[in-house]
Every structure is written in C-alpha cells, then in structure tokens.
Design a protein around this motif. Sequence first.
Motif, PDB file in Angstrom:
ATOM      1  N   ASN A 153       0.830  -1.212   0.000  1.00 45.73           N
ATOM      2  CA  ASN A 153       0.000   0.000   0.000  1.00 45.73           C
ATOM      3  C   ASN A 153       0.861   1.258   0.000  1.00 45.73           C
ATOM      4  O   ASN A 153       0.505   2.267  -0.600  1.00 45.73           O
ATOM      5  N   HIS A 154       1.992   1.183   0.676  1.00 45.66           N
ATOM      6  CA  HIS A 154       2.918   2.314   0.719  1.00 45.66           C
ATOM      7  C   HIS A 154       3.452   2.646  -0.676  1.00 45.66           C
ATOM      8  O   HIS A 154       3.708   3.820  -0.969  1.00 45.66           O
ATOM      9  N   LEU A 155       3.598   1.652  -1.539  1.00 43.64           N
ATOM     10  CA  LEU A 155       4.036   1.926  -2.919  1.00 43.64           C
ATOM     11  C   LEU A 155       3.144   2.986  -3.555  1.00 43.64           C
ATOM     12  O   LEU A 155       3.633   3.941  -4.159  1.00 43.64           O
ATOM     13  N   TYR A 156       1.847   2.790  -3.416  1.00 49.94           N
ATOM     14  CA  TYR A 156       0.916   3.749  -4.005  1.00 49.94           C
ATOM     15  C   TYR A 156       0.954   5.082  -3.263  1.00 49.94           C
ATOM     16  O   TYR A 156       1.040   6.149  -3.884  1.00 49.94           O
ATOM     17  N   GLY A 157       0.855   5.033  -1.940  1.00 52.18           N
ATOM     18  CA  GLY A 157       0.813   6.273  -1.161  1.00 52.18           C
ATOM     19  C   GLY A 157       2.053   7.130  -1.358  1.00 52.18           C
ATOM     20  O   GLY A 157       1.958   8.358  -1.470  1.00 52.18           O
ATOM     21  N   HIS A 158       3.211   6.498  -1.422  1.00 53.34           N
ATOM     22  CA  HIS A 158       4.469   7.212  -1.639  1.00 53.34           C
ATOM     23  C   HIS A 158       4.475   7.848  -3.024  1.00 53.34           C
ATOM     24  O   HIS A 158       4.845   9.016  -3.192  1.00 53.34           O
ATOM     25  N   HIS A 159       4.054   7.099  -4.021  1.00 48.60           N
ATOM     26  CA  HIS A 159       4.004   7.622  -5.387  1.00 48.60           C
ATOM     27  C   HIS A 159       3.027   8.806  -5.463  1.00 48.60           C
ATOM     28  O   HIS A 159       3.356   9.856  -6.027  1.00 48.60           O
ATOM     29  N   LYS A 160       1.846   8.632  -4.885  1.00 43.64           N
ATOM     30  CA  LYS A 160       0.834   9.700  -4.894  1.00 43.64           C
ATOM     31  C   LYS A 160       1.356  10.955  -4.196  1.00 43.64           C
ATOM     32  O   LYS A 160       1.147  12.079  -4.679  1.00 43.64           O
ATOM     33  N   HIS A 161       2.036  10.778  -3.073  1.00 44.57           N
ATOM     34  CA  HIS A 161       2.627  11.902  -2.344  1.00 44.57           C
ATOM     35  C   HIS A 161       3.549  12.707  -3.258  1.00 44.57           C
ATOM     36  O   HIS A 161       3.455  13.938  -3.331  1.00 44.57           O
ATOM     37  N   HIS A 162       4.437  12.033  -3.952  1.00 41.01           N
ATOM     38  CA  HIS A 162       5.389  12.747  -4.805  1.00 41.01           C
ATOM     39  C   HIS A 162       4.728  13.342  -6.045  1.00 41.01           C
ATOM     40  O   HIS A 162       5.130  14.422  -6.498  1.00 41.01           O
ATOM     41  N   LEU A 163       3.713  12.693  -6.570  1.00 40.39           N
ATOM     42  CA  LEU A 163       2.986  13.263  -7.700  1.00 40.39           C
ATOM     43  C   LEU A 163       2.300  14.560  -7.295  1.00 40.39           C
ATOM     44  O   LEU A 163       2.319  15.546  -8.041  1.00 40.39           O
ATOM     45  N   GLU A 164       1.728  14.566  -6.102  1.00 35.72           N
ATOM     46  CA  GLU A 164       1.101  15.792  -5.604  1.00 35.72           C
ATOM     47  C   GLU A 164       2.136  16.885  -5.334  1.00 35.72           C
ATOM     48  O   GLU A 164       1.864  18.067  -5.564  1.00 35.72           O
ATOM     49  N   MET A 165       3.307  16.500  -4.858  1.00 34.91           N
ATOM     50  CA  MET A 165       4.398  17.477  -4.669  1.00 34.91           C
ATOM     51  C   MET A 165       4.786  18.095  -6.014  1.00 34.91           C
ATOM     52  O   MET A 165       5.021  19.307  -6.104  1.00 34.91           O
ATOM     53  N   ILE A 166       4.883  17.270  -7.041  1.00 30.54           N
ATOM     54  CA  ILE A 166       5.213  17.794  -8.375  1.00 30.54           C
ATOM     55  C   ILE A 166       4.159  18.800  -8.804  1.00 30.54           C
ATOM     56  O   ILE A 166       4.489  19.891  -9.284  1.00 30.54           O
ATOM     57  N   ARG A 167       2.914  18.469  -8.607  1.00 31.73           N
ATOM     58  CA  ARG A 167       1.838  19.387  -9.006  1.00 31.73           C
ATOM     59  C   ARG A 167       1.865  20.686  -8.204  1.00 31.73           C
ATOM     60  O   ARG A 167       1.760  21.769  -8.770  1.00 31.73           O
ATOM     61  N   LYS A 168       1.996  20.564  -6.884  1.00 32.09           N
ATOM     62  CA  LYS A 168       1.868  21.733  -6.014  1.00 32.09           C
ATOM     63  C   LYS A 168       3.135  22.588  -5.937  1.00 32.09           C
ATOM     64  O   LYS A 168       3.050  23.814  -5.934  1.00 32.09           O
ATOM     65  N   LYS A 169       4.269  21.966  -5.833  1.00 36.13           N
ATOM     66  CA  LYS A 169       5.521  22.712  -5.600  1.00 36.13           C
ATOM     67  C   LYS A 169       6.279  23.028  -6.883  1.00 36.13           C
ATOM     68  O   LYS A 169       7.098  23.941  -6.902  1.00 36.13           O
ATOM     69  N   TYR A 170       6.046  22.267  -7.927  1.00 47.12           N
ATOM     70  CA  TYR A 170       6.809  22.445  -9.161  1.00 47.12           C
ATOM     71  C   TYR A 170       5.946  23.038 -10.262  1.00 47.12           C
ATOM     72  O   TYR A 170       6.203  24.157 -10.724  1.00 47.12           O
TER      73      TYR A 170
END
Length: 177
Positions: A153-170
């Motif tokens: 489950n962490h595979l997905y949550g970790h990936h989603k976290h970084h995808l959201e960081m890309i959207r919000k911070k980058y």
Amino acid sequence: MLIHKPTSGYDSFYQPYLDDVPNDGDLLAHLKEIILETEKLISGLSDEQLLYRYEKDKWTIKDILVHLSDCERIITYRAMRIARGDKTGLPGFDEGTFALAARANERDTKIILKELSALREASVVFIESLDEESLDRTGTANGFPMSARLLVNHLYGHHKHHLEMIRKKYLSSIGTM
C-alpha cells in the motif's frame, strides 16, 4: 483481487501515505493507473521544467522520478522478504545519497519513465502472487515493524505523495497548471 490497507501495526510515519491510498481495496488498479497519470503529467514538460527546483537544495522533477524508481525497488524487495517469512531486520537507506549517485538530471526522461513503468509492472505481478496470509506477515525494516500489506500500500501512497508534490511545488510555480 482486493488488497485493503492495514488498520494497525505500523509506525505513524506511514499514516500520511496510507491516507493517500483509496479505501476501495483496488490497489492493483490504482498502482497501474498512477503510472499512466505520471507519464501523462511528465510527457508534456520541457527539459527546463524537468530540471526546475522550487528551492535551492530541493530535487528536480527528474530526481523525484528516479527516487520513485529507487523506492519501488526497495519497498517491493522489503515486501517480498517479509511476505516470504524472512524475519531478518532490513536496513534503511539514505535517499539523498541515492539521489546524488543516480545522476537523474543527466538522464533521458523517456528512459526514466520506462524504468519506472517496468518496475511498477514487476511490482504488480509480484503483488498479484500474494495471498492474505503473505500480505499479513510481519517483519522489520529500517527499525520499524511492518507487514507486507503495509509496504504494498505504501508503494501507491508514496508515489501519490510525490505526484502531488510535483503538481503543487513544481508545476504551479512554473506555470503549467
């Protein structure tokens, strides 16, 4: 095959990542979908955008993508060891050292995405092989008790976290959204 999130038996560090995992148990579909979402999001970016840092010492988008591949390998390896009943304590890793050595910013983005996609496909095939008993086996990684269920489950949550960081911070800073 439904794979639900664990409800207990893990360190609070993992909670924000688990919060990003949908509650429907359709983890395998979500793991496949987020790769397509990532490819779509990244494919239209220029090299300049992929090398953007929102602060001086922050990673670039390419760094994040390679970090996702590194973590895909490590998390899946940990899940395999635990699912197979190995009680050996598994070490942590220094993501900063990995990022420096990976030289992501010198790599072709298409190859980076191809690697991430191939790793995810292998992870999904592995996860499909697990039964409930294997998913609920526990072990220790980086000093924390955890189950194979937590890790997949962490595979997905970790990936989603970084995808959201890309959207919000980058992407919001470079005007693509």
